[in-house]
Design a protein around this motif. Sequence first.
Motif, short mmCIF file in Angstrom:
data_model
loop_
_atom_site.label_atom_id
_atom_site.label_comp_id
_atom_site.label_asym_id
_atom_site.label_seq_id
_atom_site.Cartn_x
_atom_site.Cartn_y
_atom_site.Cartn_z
N MET A 8 0.85 -1.19 0.00
CA MET A 8 0.00 0.00 0.00
C MET A 8 0.88 1.24 0.00
SD MET A 8 -3.17 -0.99 2.52
CE MET A 8 -2.18 -1.55 3.88
N HIS A 9 0.32 2.36 -0.47
CA HIS A 9 1.10 3.58 -0.65
C HIS A 9 0.43 4.74 0.07
CE1 HIS A 9 3.12 1.34 -3.82
NE2 HIS A 9 1.93 1.01 -4.24
N GLU A 10 1.25 5.71 0.46
CA GLU A 10 0.69 6.93 1.01
C GLU A 10 0.06 7.77 -0.08
OE1 GLU A 10 3.60 9.04 3.19
OE2 GLU A 10 3.85 7.50 4.72
N LEU A 11 -0.94 8.57 0.29
CA LEU A 11 -1.60 9.46 -0.65
C LEU A 11 -0.61 10.50 -1.15
CD1 LEU A 11 -4.40 10.33 -1.84
CD2 LEU A 11 -4.54 11.92 0.06
N PRO A 12 -0.46 10.67 -2.47
CA PRO A 12 0.42 11.71 -2.98
C PRO A 12 0.01 13.08 -2.44
CG PRO A 12 -0.28 10.23 -4.73
CD PRO A 12 -1.10 9.88 -3.53
N GLU A 13 0.97 13.92 -2.15
CA GLU A 13 0.68 15.21 -1.53
C GLU A 13 -0.26 16.05 -2.38
OE1 GLU A 13 3.10 19.12 0.14
OE2 GLU A 13 4.18 17.36 -0.58
N HIS A 14 -0.12 15.99 -3.74
CA HIS A 14 -0.92 16.86 -4.58
C HIS A 14 -2.39 16.51 -4.52
CE1 HIS A 14 0.09 13.48 -7.44
NE2 HIS A 14 -1.20 13.60 -7.67
N GLN A 15 -2.74 15.30 -4.11
CA GLN A 15 -4.14 14.92 -4.06
C GLN A 15 -4.83 15.44 -2.81
OE1 GLN A 15 -5.86 13.95 -6.40
NE2 GLN A 15 -5.43 11.92 -7.18
N SER A 16 -4.05 15.86 -1.79
CA SER A 16 -4.66 16.23 -0.52
C SER A 16 -5.55 17.46 -0.63
CB SER A 16 -3.57 16.46 0.53
OG SER A 16 -2.72 17.53 0.15
N SER A 17 -5.46 18.21 -1.74
CA SER A 17 -6.30 19.39 -1.91
C SER A 17 -7.70 19.03 -2.37
CB SER A 17 -5.66 20.34 -2.92
OG SER A 17 -5.54 19.69 -4.18
N GLY A 18 -7.94 17.78 -2.69
CA GLY A 18 -9.26 17.36 -3.12
C GLY A 18 -10.27 17.45 -1.98
N VAL A 19 -11.54 17.49 -2.35
CA VAL A 19 -12.62 17.53 -1.37
C VAL A 19 -12.77 16.15 -0.75
CG1 VAL A 19 -15.07 17.95 -1.03
CG2 VAL A 19 -13.78 19.35 -2.66
N GLN A 20 -12.75 16.06 0.57
CA GLN A 20 -12.85 14.78 1.25
C GLN A 20 -14.29 14.47 1.61
OE1 GLN A 20 -10.10 13.90 4.52
NE2 GLN A 20 -11.75 12.84 5.62
N VAL A 21 -14.71 13.25 1.29
CA VAL A 21 -16.01 12.72 1.68
C VAL A 21 -15.76 11.41 2.39
CG1 VAL A 21 -18.18 11.75 0.85
CG2 VAL A 21 -17.31 13.86 -0.15
N ASP A 22 -16.35 11.23 3.56
CA ASP A 22 -16.19 9.99 4.32
C ASP A 22 -17.35 9.05 4.03
OD1 ASP A 22 -13.99 11.21 5.36
OD2 ASP A 22 -14.81 11.47 7.38
N VAL A 23 -17.02 7.78 3.84
CA VAL A 23 -18.04 6.75 3.68
C VAL A 23 -17.68 5.60 4.60
CG1 VAL A 23 -18.56 7.37 1.29
CG2 VAL A 23 -16.84 5.62 1.75
N ARG A 24 -18.64 4.74 4.87
CA ARG A 24 -18.42 3.56 5.68
C ARG A 24 -18.51 2.31 4.80
NH1 ARG A 24 -16.59 4.41 11.02
NH2 ARG A 24 -17.44 6.42 11.72
N VAL A 25 -17.63 1.36 5.04
CA VAL A 25 -17.69 0.09 4.31
C VAL A 25 -18.99 -0.62 4.67
CG1 VAL A 25 -16.59 -2.14 3.93
CG2 VAL A 25 -15.18 -0.10 4.26
N ARG A 26 -19.74 -0.98 3.64
CA ARG A 26 -21.02 -1.67 3.82
C ARG A 26 -20.88 -3.14 3.44
NH1 ARG A 26 -23.01 3.19 0.19
NH2 ARG A 26 -21.05 2.48 -0.70
N GLN A 27 -21.80 -3.95 3.91
CA GLN A 27 -21.75 -5.37 3.59
C GLN A 27 -21.77 -5.60 2.09
OE1 GLN A 27 -21.41 -7.87 5.90
NE2 GLN A 27 -21.22 -9.32 4.19
N ALA A 28 -22.57 -4.80 1.37
CA ALA A 28 -22.68 -4.96 -0.08
C ALA A 28 -21.40 -4.58 -0.81
CB ALA A 28 -23.84 -4.12 -0.61
#
Length: 279
Positions: A1-21
Amino acid sequence: MHELPEHQSSGVQVDVRVRQADLGRDGSASTIGTARWLEDARIRLRLRRFERLIGEGGFGPFRILLVGQRVSRLAPAGPVGTRVQVHTGVRRVGRSSITFGQEVMVGDKRVGSGDATVVLADDSGPLRLPDELIADLDEMRLPETGVAGRPPATRPRPERLHRAHYSYWAPLRSRIGDVDSNQHVNFIALATWYDEAVAAFTLDSIGTTVGGSVPDLPPWSYQIQYLGEVTYPGNYEIALTVRSVDTGSVHYELGVFRGSTCLGVADAIGPRGELRVTH
């Protein structure tokens, strides 16, 4: 696994929860589950100037059409209830199209990525993006894209549109539950069709008998282009051919056909497992 590239951190963050589906048979989120998170994040973006313009009757009616997307499952994510962060930014703004870039994180680990190109259209075809929408999108531009951003996806190679290019076929019938508000088969449902074709192909290739264990070899990445509407009711075929094989992975080329008409193509990469395939 990799860390998030720094340039992407300016994106809008939306949190979701892992669902069974969202889970695959291995107990972690599947590629299709990842695609659902990316869609969820795009839908929840706030475009305040554009929303105000619509509310005042200054634009519309229109439809938002997905014309292409890429989704990759980069690392396991789960179990159910795990909080996932989806970062979304704008890679490119065209005359009538928008290309979003997205990264999926669990904590500081990058578990998925993707992009999506959408157009605004009415019955006459694509619509020019209004200035208000462009202003909203400019606030979400990813720094590395510059003004022009990445070029739009090219059209698929001509042979991809012909039945003779493919060696394996999986028949499918659209279901009423696949249909979305645009009155065609939803792109997530269509992605599951590609999954179904790969599963049928691997089952046949390995030679599993009826009642035997079904191989769990779904693709971990898809790049999909939508060329026409897949509707209900309808009988379709998912076409598949193996483009290349290496030690651990298989590269597939797929298409969805109604008769001789190709309505979409996909490139997929998945695990080889016990597959005995050549190309």
